[in-house]
Structures are given as structure tokens and as C-alpha cells.
Design a protein around this motif. Structure first.
Motif, PDB file in Angstrom:
ATOM      1  N   GLN A  84       0.821  -1.202   0.000  1.00  0.00           N
ATOM      2  CA  GLN A  84       0.000   0.000   0.000  1.00  0.00           C
ATOM      3  C   GLN A  84       0.863   1.263   0.000  1.00  0.00           C
ATOM      4  O   GLN A  84       0.573   2.213  -0.719  1.00  0.00           O
ATOM      5  CB  GLN A  84      -0.921   0.001   1.215  1.00  0.00           C
ATOM      6  CG  GLN A  84      -2.030  -1.027   1.116  1.00  0.00           C
ATOM      7  CD  GLN A  84      -2.863  -1.085   2.380  1.00  0.00           C
ATOM      8  OE1 GLN A  84      -2.360  -1.419   3.454  1.00  0.00           O
ATOM      9  NE2 GLN A  84      -4.129  -0.746   2.249  1.00  0.00           N
ATOM     10  N   ALA A  85       1.931   1.247   0.785  1.00  0.00           N
ATOM     11  CA  ALA A  85       2.820   2.415   0.831  1.00  0.00           C
ATOM     12  C   ALA A  85       3.500   2.623  -0.514  1.00  0.00           C
ATOM     13  O   ALA A  85       3.592   3.757  -1.000  1.00  0.00           O
ATOM     14  CB  ALA A  85       3.861   2.237   1.942  1.00  0.00           C
ATOM     15  N   LEU A  86       3.979   1.538  -1.125  1.00  0.00           N
ATOM     16  CA  LEU A  86       4.628   1.665  -2.435  1.00  0.00           C
ATOM     17  C   LEU A  86       3.648   2.197  -3.477  1.00  0.00           C
ATOM     18  O   LEU A  86       4.015   3.026  -4.320  1.00  0.00           O
ATOM     19  CB  LEU A  86       5.216   0.322  -2.871  1.00  0.00           C
ATOM     20  CG  LEU A  86       6.445  -0.141  -2.091  1.00  0.00           C
ATOM     21  CD1 LEU A  86       6.807  -1.574  -2.458  1.00  0.00           C
ATOM     22  CD2 LEU A  86       7.620   0.798  -2.309  1.00  0.00           C
ATOM     23  N   ALA A  87       2.404   1.719  -3.428  1.00  0.00           N
ATOM     24  CA  ALA A  87       1.390   2.223  -4.361  1.00  0.00           C
ATOM     25  C   ALA A  87       1.154   3.716  -4.132  1.00  0.00           C
ATOM     26  O   ALA A  87       1.021   4.488  -5.096  1.00  0.00           O
ATOM     27  CB  ALA A  87       0.087   1.444  -4.219  1.00  0.00           C
ATOM     28  N   ALA A  88       1.120   4.142  -2.870  1.00  0.00           N
ATOM     29  CA  ALA A  88       0.912   5.564  -2.564  1.00  0.00           C
ATOM     30  C   ALA A  88       2.078   6.408  -3.073  1.00  0.00           C
ATOM     31  O   ALA A  88       1.882   7.501  -3.614  1.00  0.00           O
ATOM     32  CB  ALA A  88       0.730   5.754  -1.054  1.00  0.00           C
ATOM     33  N   PHE A  89       3.305   5.917  -2.914  1.00  0.00           N
ATOM     34  CA  PHE A  89       4.467   6.621  -3.453  1.00  0.00           C
ATOM     35  C   PHE A  89       4.464   6.619  -4.978  1.00  0.00           C
ATOM     36  O   PHE A  89       4.850   7.581  -5.619  1.00  0.00           O
ATOM     37  CB  PHE A  89       5.777   5.965  -2.984  1.00  0.00           C
ATOM     38  CG  PHE A  89       6.207   6.348  -1.603  1.00  0.00           C
ATOM     39  CD1 PHE A  89       6.553   7.657  -1.297  1.00  0.00           C
ATOM     40  CD2 PHE A  89       6.293   5.386  -0.608  1.00  0.00           C
ATOM     41  CE1 PHE A  89       6.968   7.997  -0.022  1.00  0.00           C
ATOM     42  CE2 PHE A  89       6.708   5.718   0.673  1.00  0.00           C
ATOM     43  CZ  PHE A  89       7.048   7.030   0.971  1.00  0.00           C
ATOM     44  N   GLY A  90       4.047   5.520  -5.565  1.00  0.00           N
ATOM     45  CA  GLY A  90       4.179   5.336  -6.996  1.00  0.00           C
ATOM     46  C   GLY A  90       3.087   5.936  -7.853  1.00  0.00           C
ATOM     47  O   GLY A  90       3.318   6.258  -9.021  1.00  0.00           O
ATOM     48  N   GLN A  91       1.900   6.094  -7.317  1.00  0.00           N
ATOM     49  CA  GLN A  91       0.792   6.609  -8.132  1.00  0.00           C
ATOM     50  C   GLN A  91       1.104   7.981  -8.734  1.00  0.00           C
ATOM     51  O   GLN A  91       0.863   8.197  -9.919  1.00  0.00           O
ATOM     52  CB  GLN A  91      -0.507   6.623  -7.319  1.00  0.00           C
ATOM     53  CG  GLN A  91      -1.747   6.839  -8.151  1.00  0.00           C
ATOM     54  CD  GLN A  91      -2.007   5.723  -9.155  1.00  0.00           C
ATOM     55  OE1 GLN A  91      -1.807   4.556  -8.864  1.00  0.00           O
ATOM     56  NE2 GLN A  91      -2.449   6.088 -10.340  1.00  0.00           N
ATOM     57  N   PRO A  92       1.678   8.915  -7.959  1.00  0.00           N
ATOM     58  CA  PRO A  92       2.025  10.209  -8.582  1.00  0.00           C
ATOM     59  C   PRO A  92       3.077  10.067  -9.689  1.00  0.00           C
ATOM     60  O   PRO A  92       2.996  10.752 -10.711  1.00  0.00           O
ATOM     61  CB  PRO A  92       2.570  11.042  -7.417  1.00  0.00           C
ATOM     62  CG  PRO A  92       2.002  10.412  -6.194  1.00  0.00           C
ATOM     63  CD  PRO A  92       1.879   8.949  -6.499  1.00  0.00           C
ATOM     64  N   SER A  93       4.042   9.168  -9.512  1.00  0.00           N
ATOM     65  CA  SER A  93       5.066   8.953 -10.544  1.00  0.00           C
ATOM     66  C   SER A  93       4.444   8.388 -11.814  1.00  0.00           C
ATOM     67  O   SER A  93       4.777   8.817 -12.930  1.00  0.00           O
ATOM     68  CB  SER A  93       6.142   7.986 -10.039  1.00  0.00           C
ATOM     69  OG  SER A  93       6.792   8.503  -8.918  1.00  0.00           O
ATOM     70  N   LEU A  94       3.558   7.423 -11.630  1.00  0.00           N
ATOM     71  CA  LEU A  94       2.870   6.816 -12.768  1.00  0.00           C
ATOM     72  C   LEU A  94       2.073   7.878 -13.532  1.00  0.00           C
ATOM     73  O   LEU A  94       2.162   7.992 -14.756  1.00  0.00           O
ATOM     74  CB  LEU A  94       1.951   5.693 -12.276  1.00  0.00           C
ATOM     75  CG  LEU A  94       1.104   4.969 -13.318  1.00  0.00           C
ATOM     76  CD1 LEU A  94       1.988   4.223 -14.313  1.00  0.00           C
ATOM     77  CD2 LEU A  94       0.141   4.002 -12.621  1.00  0.00           C
ATOM     78  N   MET A  95       1.310   8.670 -12.806  1.00  0.00           N
ATOM     79  CA  MET A  95       0.491   9.697 -13.457  1.00  0.00           C
ATOM     80  C   MET A  95       1.350  10.777 -14.105  1.00  0.00           C
ATOM     81  O   MET A  95       0.988  11.302 -15.157  1.00  0.00           O
ATOM     82  CB  MET A  95      -0.492  10.310 -12.455  1.00  0.00           C
ATOM     83  CG  MET A  95      -1.656   9.400 -12.109  1.00  0.00           C
ATOM     84  SD  MET A  95      -2.563   8.788 -13.560  1.00  0.00           S
ATOM     85  CE  MET A  95      -3.130  10.313 -14.307  1.00  0.00           C
ATOM     86  N   ALA A  96       2.491  11.105 -13.506  1.00  0.00           N
ATOM     87  CA  ALA A  96       3.373  12.112 -14.101  1.00  0.00           C
ATOM     88  C   ALA A  96       3.868  11.642 -15.460  1.00  0.00           C
ATOM     89  O   ALA A  96       3.978  12.439 -16.402  1.00  0.00           O
ATOM     90  CB  ALA A  96       4.549  12.405 -13.167  1.00  0.00           C
ATOM     91  N   LYS A  97       4.151  10.356 -15.583  1.00  0.00           N
ATOM     92  CA  LYS A  97       4.613   9.817 -16.874  1.00  0.00           C
ATOM     93  C   LYS A  97       3.483   9.852 -17.906  1.00  0.00           C
ATOM     94  O   LYS A  97       3.704  10.215 -19.060  1.00  0.00           O
ATOM     95  CB  LYS A  97       5.181   8.423 -16.686  1.00  0.00           C
ATOM     96  CG  LYS A  97       6.495   8.446 -15.893  1.00  0.00           C
ATOM     97  CD  LYS A  97       7.230   7.163 -15.938  1.00  0.00           C
ATOM     98  CE  LYS A  97       8.482   7.157 -15.108  1.00  0.00           C
ATOM     99  NZ  LYS A  97       9.290   8.326 -15.072  1.00  0.00           N
ATOM    100  N   TYR A  98       2.279   9.476 -17.487  1.00  0.00           N
ATOM    101  CA  TYR A  98       1.144   9.584 -18.419  1.00  0.00           C
ATOM    102  C   TYR A  98       0.917  11.040 -18.813  1.00  0.00           C
ATOM    103  O   TYR A  98       0.723  11.351 -19.987  1.00  0.00           O
ATOM    104  CB  TYR A  98      -0.131   9.003 -17.789  1.00  0.00           C
ATOM    105  CG  TYR A  98      -0.252   7.509 -17.947  1.00  0.00           C
ATOM    106  CD1 TYR A  98      -0.541   6.938 -19.194  1.00  0.00           C
ATOM    107  CD2 TYR A  98      -0.109   6.655 -16.863  1.00  0.00           C
ATOM    108  CE1 TYR A  98      -0.664   5.568 -19.354  1.00  0.00           C
ATOM    109  CE2 TYR A  98      -0.228   5.279 -17.010  1.00  0.00           C
ATOM    110  CZ  TYR A  98      -0.506   4.743 -18.253  1.00  0.00           C
ATOM    111  OH  TYR A  98      -0.624   3.382 -18.413  1.00  0.00           O
ATOM    112  N   GLU A  99       0.934  11.932 -17.838  1.00  0.00           N
ATOM    113  CA  GLU A  99       0.717  13.361 -18.092  1.00  0.00           C
ATOM    114  C   GLU A  99       1.741  13.892 -19.095  1.00  0.00           C
ATOM    115  O   GLU A  99       1.395  14.574 -20.058  1.00  0.00           O
ATOM    116  CB  GLU A  99       0.827  14.140 -16.775  1.00  0.00           C
ATOM    117  CG  GLU A  99       0.541  15.611 -16.888  1.00  0.00           C
ATOM    118  CD  GLU A  99      -0.937  15.914 -16.952  1.00  0.00           C
ATOM    119  OE1 GLU A  99      -1.299  16.842 -17.709  1.00  0.00           O
ATOM    120  OE2 GLU A  99      -1.710  15.247 -16.281  1.00  0.00           O
TER     121      GLU A  99
END
Length: 186
Positions: A84-99
Motif C-alpha cells: 500500500q505504501a509503495l502504491a501511494a508513493f508510486g501513483q504520482p510517478s505513474l500519473m506524471a509519466k502519463y501526463e
């Protein structure tokens, strides 16, 4: 008539598409998010959108993004809190790449994090539909993911598979199920 021609004609007639993007599709051998792979997805989605298609993406990869952000290459996936913590850290990174990649096509992306109840309970289902309709009307593409920091359904499925020695390529769960449910709701 060739099967590929039938598929091409069938696809041309469809208006809405749900693209399911697995972690393996957007990461390399090192399990890190790869901008080039997300660029390819953005290019294909942009082509479809320019043809008048409505595109919704269901993307995995938040945990991999978190691992990259924190700088770890492995962890005990049975540790749900860590996942859960890794997902919380990673979601902004994932979205930044899509953005970043969709910006090159002038397409804004919107993040929508969901739980199982969001797609199985009214009025949440209608709220979800309304949100996606507005995102599409505004020329955007929604990028959906299960809200892993608060919803542990996907993480429990993965742990059960690990305990039963099921290979990840043969499972039907997590965001695969989410993609099917989204397609049904749309």
C-alpha cells in the motif's frame, strides 16, 4: 474475408475503448516504469481519440513506480502495508509519466482511483459514469487504477496467488477485473 479485416471493421464501428495496461507492459526488465513504453500507449490512444473514439485507460504500475521512487528492487509482496505504501508513493510517478506523454498530443489526463464499491453500488456507479463523461467532454482521457492505499482487494488476490504458487501471467484479478467492470459500466 480475413479475420483481421473483420476485427478492423468491428473496431472501426466501436465508439468506446477501455485499454488495460499491465505493469509488465510499462516496465522494463528492472521493473521500473519506462517513459518510452507509456509514450507508445499515448500515441495509440491519441490516434483513436482523433478518430472520435472515447478512450479510458486502466493502468497498473503504481507499486513499480513506488519501488523506483524509493529506490528498492524487491520487497515482500505479502506485506500488504508495504504494498500500500509503495502504491501511494508510486501513483504520482505513474500519473506524471502519463501526463508528460499525453501532453505532447495536447490531451489532458485525469486520474481516477477506484474501489470495488465504486463500480458495484449506486450512486457510486452513476457518479463514476458522470465523471468519465465530463472528462471525455473536456477532451481528456481518464487513467484508472484501483485505490491500493485504501482498497486491499488486489493485494489480497496477489498474496493468495503467491501462496498457491500461481503464475502471474495466468491470473484474472486486480486491474484485469477492474477493466472488465469499467467496460460493463460504460
Amino acid at each position: 474475408e480475413k479475420l483481421s479485416e473483420i476485427y478492423r471493421r468491428d473496431i472501426a464501428q466501436k465508439k468506446k475503448f477501455v485499454l488495460k495496461v499491465g505493469t509488465e507492459v510499462i516496465t522494463g526488465d528492472d521493473r521500473r516504469l519506462k517513459e518510452g513504453k507509456i509514450k507508445d500507449i499515448a500515441n495509440q490512444a491519441a490516434i483513436l481519440q482523433r478518430q472520435g473514439k472515447v478512450i479510458t485507460i486502466v493502468s497498473s504500475g503504481a507499486i513499480a513506480g513506488g519501488m523506483g521512487k524509493i529506490g528498492i528492487t524487491e520487497y515482500d509482496a505479502k506485506d500488504i502495508g508495504m504494498s500500500q505504501a509503495l502504491a501511494a508513493f508510486g501513483q504520482p510517478s505513474l500519473m506524471a509519466k502519463y501526463e508528460s506523454q499525453f501532453r505532447t498530443y495536447g490531451i489532458p489526463v485525469a486520474q481516477v482511483l477506484l474501489t470495488y464499491n465504486d463500480l458495484t453500488t449506486q450512486p457510486y456507479i452513476q457518479n463514476f459514469r458522470n465523471t468519465l463523461e465530463r472528462i471525455n467532454e473536456l477532451g481528456g482521457i481518464a487513467v484508472l487504477n484501483e485505490n491500493d492505499p485504501v482498497s486491499i482487494d488486489e493485494l489480497i488476490v496477489r498474496n493468495n496467488e503467491m501462496e498457491n504458487n500461481l503464475h502471474s501471467s495466468v491470473r484474472f484479478g486486480d486491474n484485469d477485473t477492474l477493466a472488465v467492470m469499467v467496460a460493463e459500466v460504460l
